[in-house]
Enzyme design. Structure first.
Site, mmCIF file in Angstrom:
data_model
loop_
_atom_site.group_PDB
_atom_site.id
_atom_site.type_symbol
_atom_site.label_atom_id
_atom_site.label_comp_id
_atom_site.label_asym_id
_atom_site.label_seq_id
_atom_site.Cartn_x
_atom_site.Cartn_y
_atom_site.Cartn_z
ATOM 1 N N ASP A 214 -11.728 -8.348 6.688
ATOM 2 C CA ASP A 214 -13.076 -8.222 6.126
ATOM 3 C C ASP A 214 -13.725 -9.598 6.067
ATOM 4 O O ASP A 214 -14.909 -9.761 6.343
ATOM 5 C CB ASP A 214 -13.042 -7.593 4.718
ATOM 6 C CG ASP A 214 -13.347 -6.093 4.756
ATOM 7 O OD1 ASP A 214 -12.932 -5.440 5.732
ATOM 8 O OD2 ASP A 214 -13.990 -5.583 3.816
ATOM 9 N N ASP B 162 -5.745 -6.621 5.674
ATOM 10 C CA ASP B 162 -6.908 -5.879 5.197
ATOM 11 C C ASP B 162 -7.971 -6.857 4.704
ATOM 12 O O ASP B 162 -9.147 -6.790 5.070
ATOM 13 C CB ASP B 162 -6.453 -4.955 4.054
ATOM 14 C CG ASP B 162 -7.462 -3.872 3.737
ATOM 15 O OD1 ASP B 162 -8.466 -3.765 4.455
ATOM 16 O OD2 ASP B 162 -7.248 -3.139 2.748
ATOM 17 N N TYR C 35 0.828 -1.216 0.000
ATOM 18 C CA TYR C 35 0.000 0.000 0.000
ATOM 19 C C TYR C 35 0.862 1.266 0.000
ATOM 20 O O TYR C 35 0.407 2.333 -0.397
ATOM 21 C CB TYR C 35 -0.951 0.028 1.217
ATOM 22 C CG TYR C 35 -2.081 -0.977 1.152
ATOM 23 C CD1 TYR C 35 -2.141 -1.944 0.158
ATOM 24 C CD2 TYR C 35 -3.096 -0.954 2.095
ATOM 25 C CE1 TYR C 35 -3.172 -2.873 0.110
ATOM 26 C CE2 TYR C 35 -4.137 -1.884 2.049
ATOM 27 C CZ TYR C 35 -4.159 -2.838 1.061
ATOM 28 O OH TYR C 35 -5.186 -3.751 1.030
ATOM 29 N N ASP D 292 -3.245 -17.996 1.683
ATOM 30 C CA ASP D 292 -4.361 -18.603 0.949
ATOM 31 C C ASP D 292 -5.062 -19.675 1.791
ATOM 32 O O ASP D 292 -6.293 -19.715 1.868
ATOM 33 C CB ASP D 292 -3.924 -19.148 -0.427
ATOM 34 C CG ASP D 292 -2.540 -19.763 -0.419
ATOM 35 O OD1 ASP D 292 -1.871 -19.728 0.629
ATOM 36 O OD2 ASP D 292 -2.121 -20.302 -1.467
ATOM 37 N N LYS E 45 3.132 -15.309 2.667
ATOM 38 C CA LYS E 45 3.063 -16.066 1.413
ATOM 39 C C LYS E 45 4.513 -16.408 1.063
ATOM 40 O O LYS E 45 5.052 -16.019 0.015
ATOM 41 C CB LYS E 45 2.373 -15.202 0.344
ATOM 42 C CG LYS E 45 2.123 -15.888 -0.980
ATOM 43 C CD LYS E 45 1.021 -16.940 -0.936
ATOM 44 C CE LYS E 45 0.899 -17.619 -2.288
ATOM 45 N NZ LYS E 45 0.095 -18.862 -2.236
#
Ligand code: NAD
Length: 352
Positions: free
Chosen positions: A247, A243, A141, A219, A186
């Site tokens: 959610d 982030d 970001y 994942d 990851k």
């Protein structure tokens, strides 16, 4: 105590949920004998309209001097033209960065009375109590961006120091809870993730031998979060993964309108805000769920003002309102639900 709280309502439902939350803080002040001063400033779209920039200097200055910042949400269709040079979200990223708020705490604790609002089977949700710690001021970001007619790039960068400090924050929280930390990355693909895993492993071995550490790829984490949410205590991860996963995790709680957050750095000032956005689809209708913002105010009391009993009292009051099925439309059966102010009022009454 006396505390100066900067209030940044922002856009969309932001002003509605913040206006509903201030009486809760006032009720805390009067019950426990404190004095809270509130100073309102602009951020996001409203700041672009009034000042031409999403984070005016006076807003940042006020936040720097405050004991804590309570924020609603920013953004909306009015400012979402993809070619726009200034965007509301830039204000949010800028204030987090300027205040050095690198750790974003997002508790996920489905409330027994709201289990029915979750699309996940109730038996999987009972006893779920997760604290997600999302790195907030690094990663993709904030990396350099390029754009030509034919391609675009976003740079993902992490330093050892950035990883160490957020892992320490998360591990310290785990130590005060069930003593288990899950670090999400990851590492099978990304170099930043391999660094993340190395640093997390070392910090935990050297400084938190009493806290168990588990690594999880993002994942499969996305899957496990829904299939066995009870298995997690504290989860620490980088900015973008956090982030997205939070959610997703909000669905465990039944609504985005129930999830609070605290953004913390090395000092005491923090920003407290619901994890949801400005919900333009329901803005102005007075039906937004204020509980996420009220629970964020509880985190403000706990983390910036060190008022643990007061924070717990607010959480208990929200819990009691939920037990009494004081639900806004997002939690209630279709066509039902109380308005924002009534939900907040139910919390105020229980605090008094
Ligand atoms: P959103 O979180 O605003 O809304 C998603 C859905 O959840 C909507 O249907 C909305 O009505 C519902 N919802 C959200 N909060 C609710 C509440 N308190 N009570 C009841 N229902 C609620 O996400 P979005 O629609 O993707 O984004 C809308 C705007 O918000 C965009 O401009 C986005 O950039 C911005 N945004 C801001 C923040 C922030 O300020 N921290 C975070 C996310 C999105």
């Amino acid at each position: 105590m006396h505390a100066d709280i900067v209030v940044l309502p922002g856009d969309g439902i932001g002003p509605e949920i913040v206006a509903a939350t201030l009486p809760v803080l006032e009720a805390v002040a009067s019950r426990f004998g404190h004095r809270f001063s509130f100073a309102e400033h602009d951020i996001g779209g409203i700041a672009i309209d009034r000042h031409g920039e999403p984070l005016p200097a006076e807003t940042l200055e006020a936040a720097r001097k405050a004991d804590a910042v309570l924020l609603g949400a920013v953004g909306g269709p009015k400012w979402s033209d993809p070619s726009a040079k200034v965007r509301p979200e830039q204000g949010l990223l800028a204030i987090r960065k300027a205040l050095g708020l690198f750790a974003n705490l997002r508790p996920v604790r489905p409330h027994p009375a709201a289990l029915g609002a979750s699309p996940i089977k109730s038996e999987l949700l009972q006893g779920v109590d997760i604290m997600v710690v999302r790195e907030l001021t690094g990663g993709i970001y904030f990396g350099d961006k390029t754009r030509t007619d034919t391609e675009a790039t976003d740079l993902c960068r992490y330093s050892v120091v950035e990883i160490e400090r957020v892992v320490r924050s998360a591990a310290a929280l785990a130590r005060g809870r069930r003593g288990h930390l899950t670090s999400v990355d990851k590492a099978n693909v990304l170099e930043t993730s391999r660094l993340w895993r190395d640093v997390a492993t070392r910090v935990m071995r050297e400084e938190f031998p009493d806290v168990t550490l588990e690594h999880q790829l993002v994942d499969s984490m996305a899957m496990h979060l829904l299939s066995r949410p009870r298995a997690y205590d504290v989860i620490v991860t980088e900015n973008m993964f956090g982030d997205i996963l939070t959610d997703e995790a909000s669905m465990l709680a039944g609504s985005l309108g129930l999830l609070a957050s605290a953004s913390l750095g090395a000092g005491r000032v923090g920003i407290y805000e619901p994890i949801h956005g400005s919900a333009p689809d329901i803005a102005g209708k007075g039906i937004a769920n204020p509980y996420a913002t009220i629970l964020s105010a509880a985190m403000l009391l706990r983390h910036s003002l060190r008022l643990e009993a007061e924070a717990a009292a607010v959480e208990a009051a929200v819990s009691s309102a939920l037990d009494a099925k004081v639900f806004t439309a997002d939690l209630a059966a279709a066509g039902q639900g109380v308005d924002t102010r009534s939900a907040a009022q139910a919390v105020v009454e229980r605090l008094a």
